[in-house]
Design a protein around this motif. Structure first.
Motif, PDB file in Angstrom:
ATOM      1  N   GLY A   1       0.182   1.704  -3.624  1.00  0.00           N
ATOM      2  CA  GLY A   1      -1.185   2.100  -3.292  1.00  0.00           C
ATOM      3  C   GLY A   1      -1.585   3.467  -3.812  1.00  0.00           C
ATOM      4  N   PRO A   2      -0.707   4.476  -3.705  1.00  0.00           N
ATOM      5  CA  PRO A   2      -1.102   5.800  -4.197  1.00  0.00           C
ATOM      6  C   PRO A   2      -1.471   5.823  -5.687  1.00  0.00           C
ATOM      7  N   VAL A   3      -0.789   5.024  -6.490  1.00  0.00           N
ATOM      8  CA  VAL A   3      -1.112   4.980  -7.925  1.00  0.00           C
ATOM      9  C   VAL A   3      -2.507   4.406  -8.115  1.00  0.00           C
ATOM     10  N   TYR A   4      -2.777   3.281  -7.459  1.00  0.00           N
ATOM     11  CA  TYR A   4      -4.097   2.661  -7.590  1.00  0.00           C
ATOM     12  C   TYR A   4      -5.184   3.554  -6.991  1.00  0.00           C
ATOM     13  N   GLY A   5      -4.860   4.261  -5.920  1.00  0.00           N
ATOM     14  CA  GLY A   5      -5.821   5.197  -5.327  1.00  0.00           C
ATOM     15  C   GLY A   5      -6.186   6.314  -6.284  1.00  0.00           C
ATOM     16  N   ARG A   6      -5.176   6.841  -6.957  1.00  0.00           N
ATOM     17  CA  ARG A   6      -5.411   7.922  -7.927  1.00  0.00           C
ATOM     18  C   ARG A   6      -6.277   7.426  -9.086  1.00  0.00           C
TER      19      ARG A   6
ATOM     20  N   LEU B   1       0.820  -1.214   0.000  1.00  0.00           N
ATOM     21  CA  LEU B   1       0.000   0.000   0.000  1.00  0.00           C
ATOM     22  C   LEU B   1       0.856   1.267   0.000  1.00  0.00           C
ATOM     23  N   GLU B   2       1.953   1.239   0.711  1.00  0.00           N
ATOM     24  CA  GLU B   2       2.837   2.404   0.760  1.00  0.00           C
ATOM     25  C   GLU B   2       3.493   2.676  -0.598  1.00  0.00           C
ATOM     26  N   ARG B   3       3.932   1.612  -1.255  1.00  0.00           N
ATOM     27  CA  ARG B   3       4.729   1.790  -2.474  1.00  0.00           C
ATOM     28  C   ARG B   3       3.918   1.908  -3.752  1.00  0.00           C
TER      29      ARG B   3
END
Length: 163
Positions: free
Chosen positions: A112-117, A108-110
């Motif tokens: 996760g932000p891409v998938y969240g966006r 999630l840290e590495r």
């Protein structure tokens, strides 16, 4: 050919084009996400399967991923462990067995932000559709995923040595 048949044929042909583009873009997207997280595509898919389907022995994981040689899955697990994405532990019931577990916090840290966006952008688009349109899109995508799963299994059966 009637106008309706012609329009249907054109829509079916366009659907095939859209599906080819979607599948190509999905593969390229996954590769870009993997690289952003310091992985290759196979490694990202492997850790993704551990996240969605749970911990596994190396043999079970090889089956999920479709790797046929024992050394191949060992190399994948070694890379993922070195990168901090998975842990190896002994099975509590059978100490001879090794269990591979994804480290959700690291994943999630590495990546996760891409998938969240992407998820946020997708949700924004879905808000423009009716419930019926979303249900139809879900049916189409679920059927595409089912067909892909079945074809993966078919290709793996063809590739595996006859017993």
């Amino acid at each position: 050919m009637s106008g309706a048949e012609s329009a249907r044929d054109e829509a079916v042909a366009r659907s095939a084009e859209v599906m080819r583009d979607l599948m190509a873009r999905a593969v390229l997207f996954q590769d870009a996400v993997a690289r952003s997280g310091g992985l290759n595509g196979t490694d990202l898919q492997t850790v993704g399967l551990l996240m969605s389907e749970g911990p596994a022995t190396p043999g079970e994981l090889a089956e999920r991923v479709g790797l046929t040689s024992g050394g191949a899955i060992t190399a994948v697990v070694d890379r993922l462990e070195r990168a901090g994405y998975v842990t190896r532990s002994r099975d509590e019931r059978d100490r001879r067995r090794v269990i591979i577990t994804a480290r959700a916090d690291v994943v999630l840290e590495r990546v996760g932000p891409v998938y969240g966006r992407v998820g946020a952008r997708w949700a924004e688009y879905l808000r423009t559709l009716t419930v019926e349109q979303i249900e139809l899109a879900n049916e189409v995508m679920a059927t595409a995923a089912k067909i892909n799963r079945e074809e993966i299994e078919h290709l793996r059966r063809e590739r595996s040595p006859r017993r």
